[in-house]
Design an enzyme around this catalytic site. Structure first.
Site, mmCIF file in Angstrom:
data_model
loop_
_atom_site.group_PDB
_atom_site.id
_atom_site.type_symbol
_atom_site.label_atom_id
_atom_site.label_comp_id
_atom_site.label_asym_id
_atom_site.label_seq_id
_atom_site.Cartn_x
_atom_site.Cartn_y
_atom_site.Cartn_z
ATOM 1 C CG ASN A 240 -0.177 -0.145 2.499
ATOM 2 O OD1 ASN A 240 0.552 0.757 2.879
ATOM 3 N ND2 ASN A 240 -0.319 -1.276 3.176
ATOM 4 C CE LYS B 263 -10.999 1.101 11.350
ATOM 5 N NZ LYS B 263 -10.247 1.871 10.363
ATOM 6 C CE LYS C 186 -8.842 -2.974 14.240
ATOM 7 N NZ LYS C 186 -7.768 -3.124 13.269
ATOM 8 C CG PHE D 31 -2.328 5.533 13.345
ATOM 9 C CD1 PHE D 31 -1.571 5.262 14.470
ATOM 10 C CD2 PHE D 31 -2.178 6.758 12.715
ATOM 11 C CE1 PHE D 31 -0.669 6.190 14.963
ATOM 12 C CE2 PHE D 31 -1.273 7.700 13.200
ATOM 13 C CZ PHE D 31 -0.518 7.418 14.320
ATOM 14 C CE LYS E 18 7.415 -13.235 -14.502
ATOM 15 N NZ LYS E 18 8.094 -12.849 -15.723
ATOM 16 C CG ASP F 98 -7.143 -5.055 6.581
ATOM 17 O OD1 ASP F 98 -6.661 -5.192 7.720
ATOM 18 O OD2 ASP F 98 -7.640 -3.994 6.168
HETATM 19 N N1 CTP Z 1 -3.996 -3.298 12.035
HETATM 20 C C1 CTP Z 1 -3.336 -4.392 12.586
HETATM 21 N N2 CTP Z 1 -3.340 -5.595 11.940
HETATM 22 C C2 CTP Z 1 -3.978 -5.745 10.780
HETATM 23 C C3 CTP Z 1 -4.672 -4.631 10.203
HETATM 24 C C4 CTP Z 1 -4.654 -3.430 10.845
HETATM 25 O O1 CTP Z 1 -2.753 -4.259 13.647
HETATM 26 N N3 CTP Z 1 -3.952 -6.924 10.179
HETATM 27 C C5 CTP Z 1 -3.985 -2.031 12.764
HETATM 28 C C6 CTP Z 1 -3.350 -0.878 12.040
HETATM 29 O O2 CTP Z 1 -1.965 -0.791 12.297
HETATM 30 C C7 CTP Z 1 -4.105 0.301 12.638
HETATM 31 C C8 CTP Z 1 -5.465 -0.242 12.934
HETATM 32 O O3 CTP Z 1 -5.302 -1.667 12.979
HETATM 33 O O4 CTP Z 1 -3.520 0.729 13.839
HETATM 34 C C9 CTP Z 1 -6.554 0.120 11.963
HETATM 35 O O5 CTP Z 1 -6.317 -0.404 10.739
HETATM 36 P P1 CTP Z 1 -7.317 -0.164 9.449
HETATM 37 O O6 CTP Z 1 -6.768 -0.962 8.321
HETATM 38 O O7 CTP Z 1 -7.535 1.264 9.232
HETATM 39 O O8 CTP Z 1 -8.630 -0.693 9.951
HETATM 40 P P2 CTP Z 1 -9.170 -2.113 10.027
HETATM 41 O O9 CTP Z 1 -9.399 -2.397 11.447
HETATM 42 O O10 CTP Z 1 -8.284 -3.053 9.284
HETATM 43 O O11 CTP Z 1 -10.592 -1.981 9.333
HETATM 44 P P3 CTP Z 1 -10.965 -1.633 7.808
HETATM 45 O O12 CTP Z 1 -9.877 -2.209 6.959
HETATM 46 O O13 CTP Z 1 -12.256 -2.308 7.668
HETATM 47 O O14 CTP Z 1 -11.058 -0.139 7.723
#
Ligand code: CTP
Length: 398
Positions: free
Chosen positions: A209, A337, A341, A323, A288, A278
């Site tokens: 990303n 969140k 979390k 975050f 490959k 995610d």
């Molecule tokens: N995070 C994490 N582990 C993951 C995904 C995210 O620890 N596998 C943490 C990120 O570092 C951040 C927070 O979760 O501190 C929020 O991540 P974000 O991707 O914005 O939200 P999600 O909870 O993944 O929800 P969504 O993707 O549905 O917005």
């Protein structure tokens, strides 16, 4: 400026003197009063005029060159300094400083200074490893000097080895800690995860990303300057880890999960500023993947949520910060969140506004806790990092 900070930089004879121009310029632009003194040999590598133009102050190379109206400039420059940085420090200058020899402008000024002194050696590996130099460096440490270690790399003589001057970013970070550091997080251990993860599809391709790691690195730098012991778990980034921060690099979300979880138990404050994938490919192809006619489908599986796991496992004394980056419904999604979390704070930032989000040096966020919601306004990532950590320090006390 009544509380303007004074930085004294001593430059001795080494080609790495050119790197110190950036340091002098950086602090001058920041509003610090920078004075540079040079040895005669230092002035062979970079002209004093360069430092005069950068700092708007005379650059003295001799006790008697008449450039300063002050007959005891070495005493006054030394005494008024809030921080001294000797960079590059040659074996000769190190030997003199270790023995209190003051036979030129640089060594006399440093001897007259009673503030924190940083010394950044730069020389040929053999000279650095020589027992005499090592003895002198150990002596400087005993006397309270802080040594900014030389790095491995290509040296002026063409050889590759230890002895290269630390990069300007590292010198800057070390000086910033002396000039602007605080003790808000003294005796606290802060663990920060930063940057993007990479999920391999095959040996050639990966999913990632836009995260630059800047926010997480700013947090690590700020935590260190607030007196914390800092560990940084980082995805691949283009930026240098801050000075004095123990950094481990990881690639995938799974690797980040292990690296963070292994360190989480010992931390007082944990900040998940990383952009963790995610989803990851359900299978990584060993070879490959070759193209074929028609569409291709990639099957993805969920990664483990690191923040949620830390939130579940945290002890009462730990503060966990996450975050949240959203393009819509920022506050509503971020509050969710915080609860889901089990975090103590969510730093909610929208990437929809100018000056916020990936790659830029500024950000605007809302710091959401159980009891409060604080808007930062548009600030530098360094400033936002300080705000987040101050809030986390308050939560630690509760
Ligand atoms: N995070 C994490 N582990 C993951 C995904 C995210 O620890 N596998 C943490 C990120 O570092 C951040 C927070 O979760 O501190 C929020 O991540 P974000 O991707 O914005 O939200 P999600 O909870 O993944 O929800 P969504 O993707 O549905 O917005």
């Amino acid at each position: 400026m009544p509380d303007r900070k004074n930085l004294l930089i001593g430059v001795s004879g080494g080609i790495a003197a050119y790197k110190v121009c950036n340091v002098a310029s950086y602090f001058t632009k920041m509003g610090v009063n920078v004075n540079v003194v040079m040895t005669e040999h230092g002035a062979e590598f970079v002209g004093p005029i360069t430092f005069e133009a950068l700092t708007k102050n005379p650059c003295l190379t001799s006790l008697f060159d008449g450039k300063s109206d002050d007959p005891v400039a070495h005493v006054n420059l030394g005494r008024s300094a809030d921080c001294v940085l000797v960079a590059p420090a040659t074996a000769n200058v190190i030997a003199k400083l270790a023995n209190g020899i003051a036979d030129d402008m640089l060594t006399s000024t440093v001897l007259a200074a009673s503030c924190k002194k940083l010394v950044a050696p730069a020389m040929f590996t053999g000279m650095l490893e020589n027992p005499a130099t090592q003895r002198n460096i150990a002596r400087l440490r005993e006397d309270g000097f802080e040594i900014i270690e030389a790095e491995e790399g290509r040296l002026a003589c063409g050889a590759v080895g230890s002895g290269r001057l630390a990069e300007p970013e590292e010198l800057i970070s070390a000086v910033e800690q002396v000039l602007f550091g605080s003790s808000v997080l003294k005796n606290k251990r802060v663990l920060i995860a930063a940057g993007a993860t990479r999920e391999d599809i095959d040996p050639v391709r990966y999913i990632t990303n836009h995260s630059s790691g800047k926010m997480g690195y700013a947090l690590a730098k700020a935590a260190r300057s607030m007196g914390a012991e800092v560990e940084l778990v980082s995805g691949k980034t283009e930026i240098m880890p801050p000075y004095g921060v123990s950094t481990v690099f990881v690639s995938s979300a799974e690797e980040m999960y292990s690296a963070v979880l292994n360190r989480a138990q010992n931390a007082d404050i944990i900040v998940m500023a990383a952009a963790v994938a995610d989803y990851t490919p359900a299978e990584k192809a060993p070879q490959k993947i070759k193209k074929s006619e028609g569409e291709a489908t990639l099957v993805l599986k969920r990664t483990k949520d690191i923040l949620a796991k830390i939130g579940r496992d945290k002890t009462g004394a730990q503060v966990v910060v996450g975050f949240s980056m959203e393009t819509e419904n920022l506050l509503e999604n971020s509050r969710k969140k915080l609860a889901e979390k089990n975090a103590d704070m969510i730093v909610a930032n929208s990437i929809a506004n100018a000056g916020t989000g990936f790659g830029v040096d500024t950000n605007a966020a809302v710091l959401i806790t159980k009891d409060s919601e604080t808007e930062s306004g548009l600030v530098s990532k360094d400033e936002l990092a300080r705000m987040i950590l101050e809030k986390a320090a308050e939560l630690c006390k509760k």
